[in-house]
Design a protein around this motif. Structure first.
Motif, PDB file in Angstrom:
ATOM      1  N   CYS A   1       0.856  -1.183   0.000  1.00  0.00           N
ATOM      2  CA  CYS A   1       0.000   0.000   0.000  1.00  0.00           C
ATOM      3  C   CYS A   1       0.894   1.235   0.000  1.00  0.00           C
ATOM      4  O   CYS A   1       1.864   1.305   0.756  1.00  0.00           O
ATOM      5  CB  CYS A   1      -0.923   0.018   1.215  1.00  0.00           C
ATOM      6  SG  CYS A   1      -1.955   1.505   1.318  1.00  0.00           S
ATOM      7  N   VAL A   2       0.581   2.184  -0.853  1.00  0.00           N
ATOM      8  CA  VAL A   2       1.322   3.444  -0.931  1.00  0.00           C
ATOM      9  C   VAL A   2       0.325   4.572  -0.712  1.00  0.00           C
ATOM     10  O   VAL A   2      -0.674   4.663  -1.434  1.00  0.00           O
ATOM     11  CB  VAL A   2       2.003   3.612  -2.306  1.00  0.00           C
ATOM     12  CG1 VAL A   2       2.810   4.897  -2.342  1.00  0.00           C
ATOM     13  CG2 VAL A   2       2.878   2.409  -2.614  1.00  0.00           C
ATOM     14  N   VAL A   3       0.567   5.412   0.276  1.00  0.00           N
ATOM     15  CA  VAL A   3      -0.318   6.539   0.556  1.00  0.00           C
ATOM     16  C   VAL A   3       0.383   7.816   0.108  1.00  0.00           C
ATOM     17  O   VAL A   3       1.478   8.132   0.584  1.00  0.00           O
ATOM     18  CB  VAL A   3      -0.682   6.613   2.046  1.00  0.00           C
ATOM     19  CG1 VAL A   3      -1.534   7.849   2.341  1.00  0.00           C
ATOM     20  CG2 VAL A   3      -1.440   5.353   2.467  1.00  0.00           C
ATOM     21  N   LEU A   4      -0.247   8.529  -0.803  1.00  0.00           N
ATOM     22  CA  LEU A   4       0.326   9.735  -1.386  1.00  0.00           C
ATOM     23  C   LEU A   4      -0.372  10.973  -0.839  1.00  0.00           C
ATOM     24  O   LEU A   4      -1.602  11.092  -0.940  1.00  0.00           O
ATOM     25  CB  LEU A   4       0.183   9.710  -2.913  1.00  0.00           C
ATOM     26  CG  LEU A   4       0.811   8.525  -3.647  1.00  0.00           C
ATOM     27  CD1 LEU A   4       0.410   8.541  -5.121  1.00  0.00           C
ATOM     28  CD2 LEU A   4       2.323   8.535  -3.503  1.00  0.00           C
ATOM     29  N   ALA A   5       0.397  11.879  -0.251  1.00  0.00           N
ATOM     30  CA  ALA A   5      -0.158  13.174   0.145  1.00  0.00           C
ATOM     31  C   ALA A   5      -0.346  14.016  -1.120  1.00  0.00           C
ATOM     32  O   ALA A   5       0.569  14.134  -1.937  1.00  0.00           O
ATOM     33  CB  ALA A   5       0.786  13.875   1.113  1.00  0.00           C
ATOM     34  N   VAL A   6      -1.539  14.582  -1.302  1.00  0.00           N
ATOM     35  CA  VAL A   6      -1.852  15.355  -2.502  1.00  0.00           C
ATOM     36  C   VAL A   6      -2.256  16.769  -2.092  1.00  0.00           C
ATOM     37  O   VAL A   6      -2.705  17.003  -0.966  1.00  0.00           O
ATOM     38  CB  VAL A   6      -2.977  14.691  -3.316  1.00  0.00           C
ATOM     39  CG1 VAL A   6      -2.521  13.340  -3.837  1.00  0.00           C
ATOM     40  CG2 VAL A   6      -4.234  14.521  -2.478  1.00  0.00           C
TER      41      VAL A   6
END
Length: 522
Positions: free
Chosen positions: A445-450
């Motif tokens: 799982c990769v969580v990207l701050a946008v």
């Protein structure tokens, strides 16, 4: 044996009576017809003959020699041959994109390029005077096998503080940096420390070592010095991460010590559930480069049948080597997912660590988050052609890692995020651990701050599918996340070490390549 001169490392091992046998999953690219079983004496001979061939090609003391080829441990054998000639090897991954590779070759301005026909075709490097291919003839290049292997190659000594080798950083946030290490920083300060015979985590004469790594990167050059010096019974080299291809070799030579890329641990994970899994004899797992998520730790430690298997997790950088160590046991692996981000404590007597405010660079009290800075005698000499970038990461005697974390009152460190990847509301890395612990089908799982809206989760599964109901249950108690993007493993952009290129992934999915951090310390 204490390592010193990488150019004569294998010769010295033979002189000390080393009987280590190395088994490869495929023949070396620089010796394609020599099989997959090698003794220390044969390896010493290969380094010498390779040095003779490179000398015949025109490599001279003081030259920089760029090495770019398919992933295999002979990256380090080539580097040792270059060191023997008094030249400086620069190990570059063939997984670099064409633009990045061209930039790094321009910065290096090497006298010689040792590469493959494929790399030479996509990155001609016309300004490099000497071009040598390892896998066949190519226009304007010399095939390594056609060069004289019998010429003189007497070792050329260098001062301990002169450049020894050049490695590049992973490049998760853009074009990698070229990091210069010396014999003092890489061999004396890092490799010699690892050769200390320590209970449970030291390598012994009966051990079977498995290494499954990215051999263009700095960790394996140091590992080579350690392994050859400690002289285990057997070494197994994996160049890929296909579990079905790896299984027969691992069953034939069951490892007792395993070191692999975090991404390779993920890919080989199905082997842990097989009836006669090849990790039954493992007593020690080692991981560096990137975080390993709790479900992976748990499966490997459970697969080991040793009485008290240990997972040693190191945190560090190409510029510094290992900075902290953390030891996971079966019991710890069954604990809270958030605990996996505890990186352990700084290496005693060798590393100091502090946390500073990102804006003022003033130290903050223990327990408060901030930018992690370190002191270490193993700090590299600098970046090739980027002195301003190097100096920007120095603050007095401290080195700014670019990582955000917390230094706790007990001395341990928790990693929160890379500063360039960070968002304002949560730890992306910590959230990834929580999701993976609750979603067994997730390979990653990769969580990207946008910039606008909640963080974007990217879930990697075998088939690129994810049940919406299972996703909702997994994130029910977590901070708000956007609807997930589900991808297969090979759809995720990665570096040569298997790290996710977060900025590239974000740009593909959102159209915005710049993440929320400043990138000041990248």
């Amino acid at each position: 044996m204490r390592p010193h001169d990488m150019g004569t490392l294998f010769d010295e091992a033979v002189d000390h009576g080393a009987r280590t046998v190395v088994h490869l999953d495929r023949p070396f690219d620089i010796a394609p017809d020599a099989g997959t079983r090698w003794t220390m004496r044969a390896l010493a001979g290969l380094v010498r003959t390779t040095a003779s061939r490179l000398a015949a090609a025109g490599v001279r003391p003081g030259d920089r020699v760029a090495l770019v080829k398919d992933n295999h441990w002979d990256y380090d054998l080539l580097a040792c041959a270059v060191v023997r000639l008094g030249a400086v090897p620069a190990q570059l991954s063939d997984r670099l994109d064409d633009d990045a590779l061209a930039v790094l070759l321009t910065r290096l301005a090497p006298a010689a390029l040792v590469t493959t026909v494929d790399v030479l075709a996509r990155c001609p490097a016309r300004t490099v005077p000497i071009r040598v291919t390892v896998d066949g003839p190519a226009p304007a290049a010399t095939h390594l096998a056609t060069l004289d292997p019998t010429g003189p190659c007497d070792p050329v000594r260098r001062h301990d503080d002169e450049p020894l080798v050049i490695h590049h950083t992973s490049g998760t946030t853009g074009t990698p940096k070229l990091v210069v290490h010396s014999t003092r920083t890489l061999v004396h300060k890092l490799a010699r420390f690892e050769t200390t015979p320590l209970p449970r985590i030291g390598v012994g004469a009966r051990d079977v070592l498995l290494n499954a790594s990215a051999y263009a990167h700095g960790r394996t050059f140091c590992w080579t010095a350690v392994m050859v010096s400690r002289a285990p019974a057997t070494v197994v080299i994996l160049t890929g991460d296909d579990p079905d291809r790896a299984d027969p070799l691992l069953r034939a030579h069951r490892p007792t010590v395993v070191e692999a890329l975090p991404s390779t641990y993920v890919r080989l994970r199905p082997l842990t559930t097989r009836l006669d899994n090849p990790f039954r004899a493992v007593r020690l797992y080692i991981s560096t480069y990137d975080a390993v998520h709790p479900p992976v730790l748990r499966d490997y430690l459970t697969a080991a049948r040793a009485a008290r298997p240990v997972w040693m997790q190191g945190w560090g950088q190409t510029e510094t080597g290992p900075l902290t160590f953390r030891f996971h046991t079966r019991r710890a692996a069954l604990g809270p997912a958030s605990d996996a981000r505890r990186l352990g404590r700084p290496v005693p007597l060798r590393t100091r660590l502090r946390v500073v405010d990102r804006d003022t660079l003033r130290p903050v009290p223990r327990g408060r988050p901030g930018l992690l800075q370190v002191r270490t005698a193993a700090l590299a000499l600098g970046y090739v052609e980027e002195p301003q970038r190097w100096n920007a990461k120095r603050h007095g005697g401290w080195w700014s890692t670019g990582d955000l974390g917390v230094h706790h009152h007990d001395g341990s460190v928790t990693l929160l995020d890379r500063e360039v990847d960070s968002g304002p509301e949560l730890s992306c890395l910590g959230t990834e651990d929580e999701v993976e612990a609750r979603l067994p089908q997730a390979l990653e799982c990769v969580v990207l701050a946008v910039p606008d809206g909640p963080p974007l989760p990217v879930v990697v599964t075998d088939d690129g599918e994810l049940d919406p109901g299972e996703w909702k249950r997994a994130v029910a108690e977590l901070p708000e996340l956007a609807e997930p993007v589900v991808l297969r493993w090979d759809e995720v952009p990665r570096t040569g070490t298997g790290k996710v290129r977060r900025a590239v992934l974000a740009e593909r999915l959102t159209g915005v390549g710049a993440l929320l951090g400043t990138g000041r310390w990248t």
